[in-house]
Design an enzyme around this catalytic site. Structure first.
Site, PDB file in Angstrom:
ATOM      1  N   GLU A   1       0.830  -1.197   0.000  1.00 51.47           N
ATOM      2  CA  GLU A   1       0.000   0.000   0.000  1.00 51.47           C
ATOM      3  C   GLU A   1       0.868   1.252   0.000  1.00 51.47           C
ATOM      4  O   GLU A   1       1.997   1.246   0.501  1.00 51.47           O
ATOM      5  CB  GLU A   1      -0.874   0.042   1.256  1.00 51.47           C
ATOM      6  CG  GLU A   1      -1.812  -1.119   1.408  1.00 51.47           C
ATOM      7  CD  GLU A   1      -2.503  -1.117   2.765  1.00 51.47           C
ATOM      8  OE1 GLU A   1      -2.276  -0.163   3.537  1.00 51.47           O
ATOM      9  OE2 GLU A   1      -3.252  -2.053   3.054  1.00 51.47           O
TER      10      GLU A   1
ATOM     11  N   CYS B   1       2.914   8.486   1.975  1.00 49.28           N
ATOM     12  CA  CYS B   1       3.421   7.446   2.865  1.00 49.28           C
ATOM     13  C   CYS B   1       3.675   6.205   2.025  1.00 49.28           C
ATOM     14  O   CYS B   1       2.784   5.744   1.301  1.00 49.28           O
ATOM     15  CB  CYS B   1       2.416   7.156   3.972  1.00 49.28           C
ATOM     16  SG  CYS B   1       2.956   5.883   5.142  1.00 49.28           S
TER      17      CYS B   1
ATOM     18  N   CYS C   1       5.736  -7.575   7.261  1.00 48.94           N
ATOM     19  CA  CYS C   1       6.686  -7.075   8.257  1.00 48.94           C
ATOM     20  C   CYS C   1       6.985  -8.178   9.261  1.00 48.94           C
ATOM     21  O   CYS C   1       6.094  -8.959   9.625  1.00 48.94           O
ATOM     22  CB  CYS C   1       6.106  -5.854   8.974  1.00 48.94           C
ATOM     23  SG  CYS C   1       7.256  -5.058  10.124  1.00 48.94           S
TER      24      CYS C   1
ATOM     25  N   CYS D   1       4.702  -6.185  15.775  1.00 53.55           N
ATOM     26  CA  CYS D   1       3.965  -5.260  16.646  1.00 53.55           C
ATOM     27  C   CYS D   1       2.519  -5.737  16.770  1.00 53.55           C
ATOM     28  O   CYS D   1       1.838  -5.954  15.761  1.00 53.55           O
ATOM     29  CB  CYS D   1       4.022  -3.845  16.080  1.00 53.55           C
ATOM     30  SG  CYS D   1       5.701  -3.203  15.923  1.00 53.55           S
TER      31      CYS D   1
ATOM     32  N   CYS E   1      -0.517  -3.966  14.879  1.00 52.11           N
ATOM     33  CA  CYS E   1      -0.322  -3.476  13.519  1.00 52.11           C
ATOM     34  C   CYS E   1      -0.851  -4.443  12.468  1.00 52.11           C
ATOM     35  O   CYS E   1      -0.475  -5.626  12.434  1.00 52.11           O
ATOM     36  CB  CYS E   1       1.158  -3.214  13.270  1.00 52.11           C
ATOM     37  SG  CYS E   1       1.513  -2.506  11.652  1.00 52.11           S
TER      38      CYS E   1
ATOM     39  N   SER F   1      10.746   6.021   9.478  1.00 50.07           N
ATOM     40  CA  SER F   1      10.291   5.446  10.741  1.00 50.07           C
ATOM     41  C   SER F   1      10.962   4.107  11.004  1.00 50.07           C
ATOM     42  O   SER F   1      11.291   3.367  10.070  1.00 50.07           O
ATOM     43  CB  SER F   1       8.773   5.261  10.683  1.00 50.07           C
ATOM     44  OG  SER F   1       8.296   4.628  11.852  1.00 50.07           O
TER      45      SER F   1
ATOM     46  N   LEU G   1       8.132   4.107  19.471  1.00 52.59           N
ATOM     47  CA  LEU G   1       8.450   3.734  20.845  1.00 52.59           C
ATOM     48  C   LEU G   1       7.326   2.898  21.450  1.00 52.59           C
ATOM     49  O   LEU G   1       7.541   1.780  21.904  1.00 52.59           O
ATOM     50  CB  LEU G   1       8.690   5.000  21.666  1.00 52.59           C
ATOM     51  CG  LEU G   1       9.559   4.862  22.900  1.00 52.59           C
ATOM     52  CD1 LEU G   1      10.959   4.402  22.544  1.00 52.59           C
ATOM     53  CD2 LEU G   1       9.619   6.197  23.643  1.00 52.59           C
TER      54      LEU G   1
ATOM     55  N   ASN H   1      -6.009   3.220  15.576  1.00 52.45           N
ATOM     56  CA  ASN H   1      -7.012   3.040  14.531  1.00 52.45           C
ATOM     57  C   ASN H   1      -7.586   1.633  14.674  1.00 52.45           C
ATOM     58  O   ASN H   1      -6.836   0.658  14.550  1.00 52.45           O
ATOM     59  CB  ASN H   1      -6.388   3.179  13.141  1.00 52.45           C
ATOM     60  CG  ASN H   1      -6.330   4.618  12.685  1.00 52.45           C
ATOM     61  OD1 ASN H   1      -7.199   5.415  13.011  1.00 52.45           O
ATOM     62  ND2 ASN H   1      -5.304   4.949  11.935  1.00 52.45           N
TER      63      ASN H   1
ATOM     64  N   CYS I   1      -1.777   1.995   7.738  1.00 53.94           N
ATOM     65  CA  CYS I   1      -0.955   1.061   6.955  1.00 53.94           C
ATOM     66  C   CYS I   1      -1.349  -0.389   7.215  1.00 53.94           C
ATOM     67  O   CYS I   1      -1.519  -0.822   8.342  1.00 53.94           O
ATOM     68  CB  CYS I   1       0.520   1.285   7.234  1.00 53.94           C
ATOM     69  SG  CYS I   1       1.109   0.791   8.848  1.00 53.94           S
TER      70      CYS I   1
END
Length: 353
Positions: free
Chosen positions: A92, A105, A112, A116, A119, A193, A217, A292, A335
């Site tokens: 994306e 972005c 990934c 996380c 995410c 990032s 963080l 989100n 994302c």
């Protein structure tokens, strides 16, 4: 076998290719100017090039290697593209409008590996790195969404993937847009990032360009950060902060710290005070990001009252802080959300077949 992607070449490599094919070196600058300055869609549109060179380019390279499989436009003007790569994987990229700013972005990986817990990008795991050309292609495609009188003003590398885990390809892609004859976007308008890979942060500091660094963080202590970002167990919060301090010392750019607020997990007043204690002596800025909601996740956005109290505690400690505006909420603009939804829709179709 498919042709190579034009944007995988560095300017020097394209210059060498032109020379090898009997053309003057300056033709390489014209080719990149056509891609980045004139917003052409194909080699055949590069009317300032000789016909023979256009034919050779078309025979040797692909201008775009991806296909736009979804193009969503939000009520606030945010636009998101879902791009399908040649191997069928998807990524994306997003265009955001705010006043005169036109911020994009972009993604650096297919999926990934950082894990996380909140995410959407990592819920399908890591498939592979994107090439320099595949990263650049996102920038070019988003630029082409803008009207003739507008240009991209800022780039944030905060899409799918951990940017510093694909640092070499990312830096090559960014060289395209910061170089003379590129898009005229300075390094100071580009933010990269990371969850915090210390040695890669130090390598980024040595690249010779003053990119903005944003550290994800998300927690003010080791135990909670390892719960939210599993790779922290092998890195450590202190090591991340030391690397960020080193980046500031080397580059001279204030480091931003991203902190996603997860309702009843890391949004309590004591968490805000711990975060303030970590950062009040540093030249830093905190971006608070209320969660989100993602259908596949159990995490939720905190109440406005808790968000406000968290903000006030940081402000009272003298820590510069802002609450990030939510953009494109009605098109899954955060994302990984659109990619995840498309994947789940396809899986459901497969099950029903």
């Amino acid at each position: 076998m498919s042709a190579a992607l034009l944007f995988d070449l560095t300017p020097d490599q394209l210059t060498d290719w032109c020379t090898e094919h009997g053309h003057k070196p300056y033709r390489a600058r014209q080719i990149f100017h056509g891609a980045f300055g004139r917003r052409v869609m194909a080699f055949s549109d590069m009317s300032d090039l000789p016909a023979k060179l256009r034919e050779q380019l078309a025979d040797s390279f692909q201008f775009f290697s991806s296909t736009i499989t979804a193009h969503n436009v939000a009520s606030d003007g945010t636009e998101k593209l879902l791009l399908a790569m040649q191997d069928g994987s998807t990524v994306e990229c997003v265009l955001m409008r705010e006043g005169k700013r036109r911020t994009i972005c972009i993604s650096t990986q297919v999926g990934c590996a950082m894990g996380c817990v909140f995410c959407a990008s990592g819920m399908l795991g890591l498939t592979r790195n994107l090439s320099a050309g595949e990263i650049t292609e996102q920038i070019v495609r988003l630029d082409q969404l803008l009207p003739a009188e507008e240009r991209i003003t800022n780039i944030v590398v905060m899409g799918i993937g951990e940017p510093l885990a694909n640092l070499d390809n990312l830096l090559q892609a960014l060289d395209h847009v910061t170089a003379d004859g590129g898009m005229g976007i300075g390094a100071r308008r580009i933010t990269i990032s990371t969850v915090g890979l210390p040695e890669k942060i130090r390598r980024l500091a040595e690249c010779g360009k003053a990119y903005n660094l944003a550290v994800s963080l998300h927690a003010p202590n080791e135990e909670l950060r390892s719960q939210i970002i599993p790779v922290n167990e092998g890195i450590g919060l202190a090591a991340v902060l030391r690397a960020a301090d080193d980046y500031f010392e080397k580059v001279g750019r204030r480091v931003s710290y991203e902190y996603i607020l997860l309702g009843k997990l890391n949004d309590a007043p004591e968490h805000a005070q711990q975060l303030a204690n970590l950062l009040k002596s540093r030249f830093a800025h905190v971006n608070l990001i209320p969660m989100n909601p993602v259908a596949e996740s159990s995490f939720r956005r905190p109440s406005e009252r808790r968000i406000q109290r968290f903000l006030e505690i940081l402000q009272e400690a003298g820590v510069p802080v802002t609450v990030r505006k939510r953009k494109g909420a009605d098109i899954d603009a955060a994302c990984g959300q659109l990619r995840l939804r498309k994947h789940n829709d396809n899986a459901l179709v497969d099950l029903k077949s």
